[in-house]
Design a protein around this motif. Structure first.
Motif, mmCIF file in Angstrom:
data_model
loop_
_atom_site.group_PDB
_atom_site.id
_atom_site.type_symbol
_atom_site.label_atom_id
_atom_site.label_comp_id
_atom_site.label_asym_id
_atom_site.label_seq_id
_atom_site.Cartn_x
_atom_site.Cartn_y
_atom_site.Cartn_z
ATOM 1 N N SER A 1 -10.266 2.861 0.081
ATOM 2 C CA SER A 1 -9.747 3.049 1.425
ATOM 3 C C SER A 1 -9.623 1.443 2.216
ATOM 4 C CB SER A 1 -10.996 3.842 2.039
ATOM 5 O OG SER A 1 -10.405 4.166 3.596
ATOM 6 N N SER B 1 -4.238 -3.448 3.108
ATOM 7 C CA SER B 1 -3.134 -4.029 2.181
ATOM 8 C C SER B 1 -3.499 -5.165 1.450
ATOM 9 C CB SER B 1 -1.878 -4.140 3.023
ATOM 10 O OG SER B 1 -0.986 -3.049 3.500
ATOM 11 N N GLU C 1 0.433 4.335 -2.641
ATOM 12 C CA GLU C 1 -0.084 5.760 -2.152
ATOM 13 C C GLU C 1 1.080 6.787 -2.728
ATOM 14 O OE1 GLU C 1 -0.055 5.041 2.056
ATOM 15 O OE2 GLU C 1 -1.972 4.643 2.114
ATOM 16 N N ARG C 2 2.284 6.359 -2.541
ATOM 17 C CA ARG C 2 3.434 7.263 -3.136
ATOM 18 C C ARG C 2 3.335 7.412 -4.719
ATOM 19 N NH1 ARG C 2 7.915 5.610 -6.047
ATOM 20 N NH2 ARG C 2 7.715 3.319 -5.324
ATOM 21 N N LYS D 1 0.920 -1.288 0.142
ATOM 22 C CA LYS D 1 0.023 0.182 0.033
ATOM 23 C C LYS D 1 1.019 1.295 0.152
ATOM 24 C CE LYS D 1 -0.681 0.328 5.128
ATOM 25 N NZ LYS D 1 -1.770 0.308 6.046
ATOM 26 N N ASN E 1 -5.582 12.726 -5.689
ATOM 27 C CA ASN E 1 -5.766 12.375 -4.061
ATOM 28 C C ASN E 1 -6.509 10.844 -4.214
ATOM 29 O OD1 ASN E 1 -8.759 12.716 -4.756
ATOM 30 N ND2 ASN E 1 -8.426 15.004 -4.428
ATOM 31 N N GLN E 2 -6.980 10.560 -2.940
ATOM 32 C CA GLN E 2 -7.699 9.125 -3.002
ATOM 33 C C GLN E 2 -8.987 9.120 -3.709
ATOM 34 O OE1 GLN E 2 -7.034 7.070 0.715
ATOM 35 N NE2 GLN E 2 -8.985 6.540 0.885
ATOM 36 N N TYR F 1 0.455 7.124 -6.628
ATOM 37 C CA TYR F 1 -0.593 8.082 -7.066
ATOM 38 C C TYR F 1 -0.738 9.334 -6.560
ATOM 39 C CZ TYR F 1 -3.554 7.927 -2.549
ATOM 40 O OH TYR F 1 -4.088 8.214 -1.362
ATOM 41 N N LYS F 2 0.083 9.696 -5.626
ATOM 42 C CA LYS F 2 0.535 11.146 -5.126
ATOM 43 C C LYS F 2 1.368 11.823 -6.263
ATOM 44 C CE LYS F 2 -0.545 10.348 -0.341
ATOM 45 N NZ LYS F 2 0.060 10.295 1.107
ATOM 46 N N LEU G 1 -6.233 0.039 0.959
ATOM 47 C CA LEU G 1 -5.017 0.837 1.496
ATOM 48 C C LEU G 1 -4.939 0.422 2.937
ATOM 49 C CD1 LEU G 1 -5.182 4.101 -0.555
ATOM 50 C CD2 LEU G 1 -3.871 1.935 -0.905
ATOM 51 N N SER G 2 -6.017 0.328 3.723
ATOM 52 C CA SER G 2 -6.013 0.241 5.251
ATOM 53 C C SER G 2 -5.661 -1.137 5.460
ATOM 54 C CB SER G 2 -7.321 0.529 5.824
ATOM 55 O OG SER G 2 -8.424 -0.163 5.307
#
Length: 250
Positions: free
Chosen positions: A34, A40, A9-10, A5, A18-19, A12-13, A37-38
């Motif tokens: 969500s 994995s 996150e890295r 995850k 954003n999410q 897509y940023k 990602l929470s």
């Protein structure tokens, strides 16, 4: 299967998402993203492929590595072979380079309580998240992945087993519990006990009395004392064969 995850996150940023906008780009709800990602964990290969396409990376770049099985991790998700399932719940997919993608049930921290009653329930196991990694051959036996809870095995060394790490364990069948465990080969274990799931080192196995001595590697023995467990109170024992460290813990 388990995803990295932190890599998702890295990436897509870096691409300016954003999410919420990232979820829209890959065609899933923000709530589903969500959840992925929470925990994995991702259940559908199609979702993994969609995420990889938007991020412009190969799907394997989003999977954690299991270096104790093999260092090679190149996966072509579009040409991998059919899924072969074992009697123990493991799945194997042949890859173009001759390696194999192995997928097993993952008992994350949210599933600990349910696993005590559902560890032998095929339907319950099917609903668990999955953990995938590369192997050189199809491994027989029963394998499970567990997300570690607590700090009892954290000794501040590089080989520590810390909260959030994923350990892969191979089951020791109950018929073998009457023979002394190979403690010189495998030190650390996941023990599914009637009162909870433990990650411990076993220092002694008293075969005649059916008792194992569980040891925490954390030097704080006041908080993490050694103790004995009766095997009659244990449901399953797995020797830990691989550890995936949680990103950013060092």
């Amino acid at each position: 299967m388990t995803i990295d995850k932190f890599a998702v996150e890295r990436l897509y940023k870096e691409k300016g998402f954003n999410q919420d906008t990232f979820a829209a780009a890959i065609g899933i709800s923000p709530r589903k993203l969500s959840g992925i990602l929470s925990t994995s964990a991702i259940k559908k290969v199609a979702d993994l492929q969609a995420i990889a396409k938007v991020l412009d990376v190969q799907p394997e770049a989003l999977l954690p590595r299991e270096p104790k099985f093999t260092d090679a991790v190149r996966i072509d998700m579009t040409t991998k072979g059919e899924v072969h399932k074992s009697w123990a719940g493991s799945e194997f997919q042949d890859l173009p380079d001759g390696q194999i993608l192995m997928t097993i049930p993952l008992v994350d921290q949210f599933a600990y309580a349910g696993y005590l009653s559902g560890y032998n329930d095929a339907e319950f196991l099917q609903e668990l998240p999955k953990h995938s990694f590369i192997v050189a051959k199809r491994h027989t036996g029963k394998y499970r992945a567990f997300e570690v809870r607590g700090d009892s095995m954290d000794n501040d060394r590089r080989d520590a087993i810390c909260a959030g790490d994923i350990v892969v364990g191979r089951a020791i069948e109950k018929t073998l519990w009457k023979s002394k465990f190979h403690l010189h080969r495998f030190e650390d274990y996941v023990i599914v006990h009637q009162d909870g799931i433990l990650t411990k080192r076993i220092s002694n196995h008293n075969v005649e009395e059916g008792v194992i001595t569980c040891v925490s590697t954390n030097p704080d023995k006041g908080s993490y004392p050694d103790f004995d467990l009766r095997l009659s109170e244990v449901y399953e024992i797995y020797n830990i064969v691989s550890v995936t460290q949680k990103r950013g813990r060092r």
